[in-house]
Design a protein around this motif. Structure first.
Motif: not given
Ligand SMILES: CC(C)(COP(=O)(O)OP(=O)(O)OC[C@H]1O[C@@H](n2cnc3c(N)ncnc32)[C@H](O)[C@@H]1OP(=O)(O)O)[C@@H](O)C(=O)NCCC(=O)NCCS
Length: 234
Positions: A31, A48, A74-75, A77, A89-92, A112, A153, A157, A161, A164
Motif C-alpha cells: 500500500r 503504521h 466502516q473500517g 482498524p 486509533n491513528l491519524s496522519h 485526529d 473540526w 473527527e 473516529k 468508528g
C-alpha cells in the motif's frame, strides 16, 4: 490507561524510516508503494510503523507479528487477538502522525491531527457543523474562520473516529463545545449508558491534536501526557 505518541515527520531520518518500514507487513508495504507522492508514503509508513511499535511495546509482542483487522463496517482498524479492553486509533496529516492506545475496558478511542493553520472555508464549516457550533463560532472574534474552526473540526473527527462509523454519521447531528470540551448534543450516536470525553491541544509542531473516548457513563476525564518520537519503542 491511555497513551498517545506523536511523530513529527521532520524527526524521521533514514534509519528511523527504515526501522518503521521493516515492521510493516507485505500488505502495508504494498500500500505504501502505491502512493504517488513521497510525502504521503512517508506519512503512511510513519503512522503504521508507529502504531505497530507502540502496540507491541504495550502488549509485549513483536511489532512485525501483529495482524490487523477492521472492527466496524466502516473500517475502523483493530488488532487481531487483541486483549479485552484494547482500542487504538491513528491519524496522519502533513508533517505529523499520531497514534493512541487505550486499555480501559469498554472504551473506544478516536484520534485526529490537523495543521492548526489549516484553511477550512466558512462554506464548508456551514455545511458540516451543527447549528450550536456555528452559533458559538459566530460569537468568536474570527467568526467562521481561523483556529476555532480547526479546533471544532479536529474534535468532531476524533469523535467520529472513536465511534468508528466514518462519515455515515451526519456531521451536523452532534455538537461539540471546544472551549468546555463537551459533547452538547449527539442525536443518538451514543448508546444509553455511554458518554464521551474530549481532549485537545495545540502542539509546538503547529498541529492541533484531538482525542475522544466513548465509554461507560461516568468514565474519568482524559488525562494524557503526549509522548513524541520513537524513543523507548525499540
Ligand atoms: C476515514 C476517516 C475515519 C478519517 O479520515 P481523515 O481525517 O481524513 O484521516 P486520519 O489520518 O485522521 O485517519 C485515517 C486513519 O484512521 C483510521 N480509520 C479508517 N477508517 C476509520 C474508521 N471508520 N473509524 C476510525 N478510524 C478509521 C485508519 O487507521 C486510517 O489510516 P490509514 O488510512 O492509513 O489506514 C473519516 O472520518 C473521514 O473520511 N473523514 C473525512 C474528513 C471530514 O470530512 N471530516 C469532517 C469533520 S466535521
Amino acid at each position: 490507561m491511555l497513551v498517545l505518541r506523536t511523530l513529527p515527520l521532520a524527526l524521521l531520518d533514514g534509519a528511523a524510516y527504515d526501522r518503521l518500514w521493516s515492521v510493516l507487513d507485505a500488505g502495508e508495504q504494498a500500500r505504501a508503494q502505491r502512493f504517488v507522492f513521497e510525502r504521503n508514503r512517508r506519512e503512511y509508513v510513519a503512522a503504521h510503523g508507529l502504531a505497530r511499535l507502540l502496540l507491541a511495546r504495550l502488549l509485549g509482542r513483536a511489532p512485525a507479528a501483529l495482524s490487523f483487522t477492521t472492527v466496524t463496517p466502516q473500517g475502523k482498524p483493530g488488532l487481531v487477538d487483541a486483549p479485552a479492553g484494547l482500542d487504538f486509533n491513528l491519524s496522519h496529516t502533513d508533517g505529523l502522525v499520531a497514534c493512541g492506545v487505550t486499555l480501559a475496558p469498554g472504551v473506544r478511542l478516536g484520534v485526529d491531527v490537523e495543521a492548526s493553520d489549516r484553511r477550512i472555508g466558512a462554506d464548508l464549516a456551514t455545511a458540516m457543523f451543527a447549528a450550536e457550533e456555528l452559533a458559538w463560532l459566530d460569537g468568536r472574534p474570527a467568526g467562521r474562520g481561523g483556529p476555532d474552526l480547526v479546533a471544532i473540526w479536529t474534535l468532531k473527527e476524533a469523535y467520529i473516529k472513536a465511534l468508528g462509523i466514518g462519515l455515515s454519521l451526519p456531521t451536523d447531528s452532534f455538537a461539540i463545545r471546544p472551549d468546555t470540551l463537551e459533547l452538547c448534543r449527539h442525536d443518538g450516536s451514543l448508546s444509553p449508558g455511554q458518554d464521551c470525553r474530549l481532549w485537545a491541544r495545540d502542539l509546538p509542531s503547529g498541529h492541533t491534536l484531538a482525542v475522544a473516548t466513548i465509554g461507560p457513563e461516568g468514565q474519568p476525564p482524559i488525562d494524557l501526557v503526549v509522548e513524541e518520537g520513537l524513543a523507548g519503542l525499540g
